[in-house]
Design a protein around this motif. Sequence first.
Motif, PDB file in Angstrom:
ATOM      1  N   VAL A  39       0.836  -1.198   0.000  1.00 32.33           N
ATOM      2  CA  VAL A  39       0.000   0.000   0.000  1.00 32.33           C
ATOM      3  C   VAL A  39       0.873   1.251   0.000  1.00 32.33           C
ATOM      4  O   VAL A  39       0.615   2.214  -0.732  1.00 32.33           O
ATOM      5  N   LYS A  40       1.948   1.250   0.798  1.00 33.32           N
ATOM      6  CA  LYS A  40       2.836   2.416   0.885  1.00 33.32           C
ATOM      7  C   LYS A  40       3.479   2.765  -0.454  1.00 33.32           C
ATOM      8  O   LYS A  40       3.879   3.897  -0.661  1.00 33.32           O
ATOM      9  N   GLN A  41       3.563   1.798  -1.345  1.00 31.80           N
ATOM     10  CA  GLN A  41       4.228   2.027  -2.627  1.00 31.80           C
ATOM     11  C   GLN A  41       3.324   2.666  -3.674  1.00 31.80           C
ATOM     12  O   GLN A  41       3.824   3.147  -4.682  1.00 31.80           O
ATOM     13  N   TRP A  42       2.021   2.662  -3.446  1.00 34.07           N
ATOM     14  CA  TRP A  42       1.150   3.181  -4.508  1.00 34.07           C
ATOM     15  C   TRP A  42       0.060   4.160  -4.063  1.00 34.07           C
ATOM     16  O   TRP A  42      -0.407   4.968  -4.866  1.00 34.07           O
ATOM     17  N   LEU A  43      -0.387   4.114  -2.827  1.00 36.83           N
ATOM     18  CA  LEU A  43      -1.541   4.922  -2.428  1.00 36.83           C
ATOM     19  C   LEU A  43      -1.183   6.409  -2.369  1.00 36.83           C
ATOM     20  O   LEU A  43      -0.277   6.805  -1.647  1.00 36.83           O
ATOM     21  N   GLY A  44      -1.882   7.188  -3.140  1.00 37.95           N
ATOM     22  CA  GLY A  44      -1.698   8.634  -3.134  1.00 37.95           C
ATOM     23  C   GLY A  44      -0.919   9.133  -4.339  1.00 37.95           C
ATOM     24  O   GLY A  44      -0.322   8.365  -5.081  1.00 37.95           O
ATOM     25  N   GLU A  49       5.295  11.139   0.821  1.00 38.69           N
ATOM     26  CA  GLU A  49       5.822  10.030   1.606  1.00 38.69           C
ATOM     27  C   GLU A  49       4.682   9.494   2.464  1.00 38.69           C
ATOM     28  O   GLU A  49       3.896  10.274   3.006  1.00 38.69           O
ATOM     29  N   MET A  50       4.603   8.171   2.589  1.00 46.85           N
ATOM     30  CA  MET A  50       3.523   7.571   3.367  1.00 46.85           C
ATOM     31  C   MET A  50       4.095   6.790   4.534  1.00 46.85           C
ATOM     32  O   MET A  50       5.047   6.027   4.375  1.00 46.85           O
ATOM     33  N   GLU A  51       3.504   7.004   5.705  1.00 51.14           N
ATOM     34  CA  GLU A  51       3.857   6.230   6.887  1.00 51.14           C
ATOM     35  C   GLU A  51       2.570   5.614   7.439  1.00 51.14           C
ATOM     36  O   GLU A  51       1.568   6.315   7.619  1.00 51.14           O
ATOM     37  N   ILE A  52       2.600   4.318   7.684  1.00 50.13           N
ATOM     38  CA  ILE A  52       1.436   3.614   8.219  1.00 50.13           C
ATOM     39  C   ILE A  52       1.707   3.282   9.680  1.00 50.13           C
ATOM     40  O   ILE A  52       2.663   2.583   9.994  1.00 50.13           O
ATOM     41  N   SER A  53       0.870   3.801  10.568  1.00 52.30           N
ATOM     42  CA  SER A  53       1.038   3.514  11.990  1.00 52.30           C
ATOM     43  C   SER A  53       0.133   2.380  12.457  1.00 52.30           C
ATOM     44  O   SER A  53       0.394   1.768  13.494  1.00 52.30           O
ATOM     45  N   GLU A  54      -0.933   2.110  11.713  1.00 53.05           N
ATOM     46  CA  GLU A  54      -1.837   0.994  12.033  1.00 53.05           C
ATOM     47  C   GLU A  54      -2.413   0.461  10.731  1.00 53.05           C
ATOM     48  O   GLU A  54      -2.830   1.231   9.865  1.00 53.05           O
ATOM     49  N   TRP A  55      -2.434  -0.868  10.576  1.00 52.65           N
ATOM     50  CA  TRP A  55      -3.026  -1.484   9.387  1.00 52.65           C
ATOM     51  C   TRP A  55      -3.478  -2.889   9.760  1.00 52.65           C
ATOM     52  O   TRP A  55      -2.777  -3.869   9.552  1.00 52.65           O
ATOM     53  N   ASN A  56      -4.655  -2.986  10.323  1.00 50.08           N
ATOM     54  CA  ASN A  56      -5.237  -4.273  10.716  1.00 50.08           C
ATOM     55  C   ASN A  56      -6.301  -4.618   9.675  1.00 50.08           C
ATOM     56  O   ASN A  56      -7.483  -4.361   9.870  1.00 50.08           O
ATOM     57  N   PHE A  57      -5.845  -5.179   8.559  1.00 47.53           N
ATOM     58  CA  PHE A  57      -6.693  -5.414   7.389  1.00 47.53           C
ATOM     59  C   PHE A  57      -7.512  -6.690   7.571  1.00 47.53           C
ATOM     60  O   PHE A  57      -7.277  -7.725   6.958  1.00 47.53           O
ATOM     61  N   THR A  58      -8.484  -6.599   8.490  1.00 50.52           N
ATOM     62  CA  THR A  58      -9.423  -7.684   8.757  1.00 50.52           C
ATOM     63  C   THR A  58     -10.779  -7.045   9.039  1.00 50.52           C
ATOM     64  O   THR A  58     -10.849  -5.858   9.358  1.00 50.52           O
ATOM     65  N   SER A  59     -11.824  -7.831   8.936  1.00 45.27           N
ATOM     66  CA  SER A  59     -13.137  -7.304   9.326  1.00 45.27           C
ATOM     67  C   SER A  59     -13.057  -6.800  10.758  1.00 45.27           C
ATOM     68  O   SER A  59     -12.545  -7.501  11.636  1.00 45.27           O
ATOM     69  N   HIS A  60     -13.497  -5.576  10.986  1.00 49.09           N
ATOM     70  CA  HIS A  60     -13.511  -4.893  12.275  1.00 49.09           C
ATOM     71  C   HIS A  60     -12.134  -4.381  12.694  1.00 49.09           C
ATOM     72  O   HIS A  60     -11.965  -3.936  13.819  1.00 49.09           O
ATOM     73  N   GLY A  61     -11.158  -4.422  11.771  1.00 46.46           N
ATOM     74  CA  GLY A  61      -9.829  -3.875  12.040  1.00 46.46           C
ATOM     75  C   GLY A  61      -9.785  -2.390  11.700  1.00 46.46           C
ATOM     76  O   GLY A  61     -10.720  -1.833  11.132  1.00 46.46           O
ATOM     77  N   TYR A  65      -2.812   6.250   8.693  1.00 52.21           N
ATOM     78  CA  TYR A  65      -1.585   6.554   7.967  1.00 52.21           C
ATOM     79  C   TYR A  65      -1.474   8.051   7.773  1.00 52.21           C
ATOM     80  O   TYR A  65      -2.444   8.791   7.957  1.00 52.21           O
ATOM     81  N   THR A  66      -0.259   8.484   7.428  1.00 55.82           N
ATOM     82  CA  THR A  66      -0.037   9.883   7.101  1.00 55.82           C
ATOM     83  C   THR A  66       0.656   9.975   5.750  1.00 55.82           C
ATOM     84  O   THR A  66       1.416   9.080   5.354  1.00 55.82           O
TER      85      THR A  66
END
Length: 157
Positions: A39-44, A49-61, A65-66
């Motif tokens: 995701v950091k390589q393409w989103l936006g 520059e993208m920094e992800i502080s939380e990424w719980n890619f599940t239902s209810h996760g 990011y910044t």
Amino acid sequence: MTNALDLTAPVDTLAMEFTREFDAPVEALFRAHADPELVKQWLGPHGLEMEISEWNFTSHGGYRYTHSNDQGTFGFNGTFHTVRDNEFIVQTFEFEGAPDMVNIEYMWFEDLGNGRSRLRGRSICPNTEARDALLSSGMEGGMTEGYEKLDELLKNL
């Protein structure tokens, strides 16, 4: 081959809808949305520059990011309400610069066969002012640039 982004805002709705095809299997397209390192390589758009502080890619996760550039740092957060592998995502999306303006986003991943896929999305805004502000912010250009980066990434997945 570059596939065009089709972004519309139907009249008399709070929604924005988009469709974009990719020259990659649906599994690769979904993985590029699921894996935070991808995701950091393409989103936006370019130049952020993208920094992800939380990424719980599940239902209810949840996620947070910044994006940063010489004009500042911009935060985004939300909840993944439903995640069905290679098929469907429902999530919320909030730009922290406009608190309480939370969108509900739906994304459908479609297998077109022959190693091709389609992503369809619908984002529902809390009011027309929020929708129109997003549309006038350069969102379409940012999405187009992000999906062009995603095209390049998908060539190597």
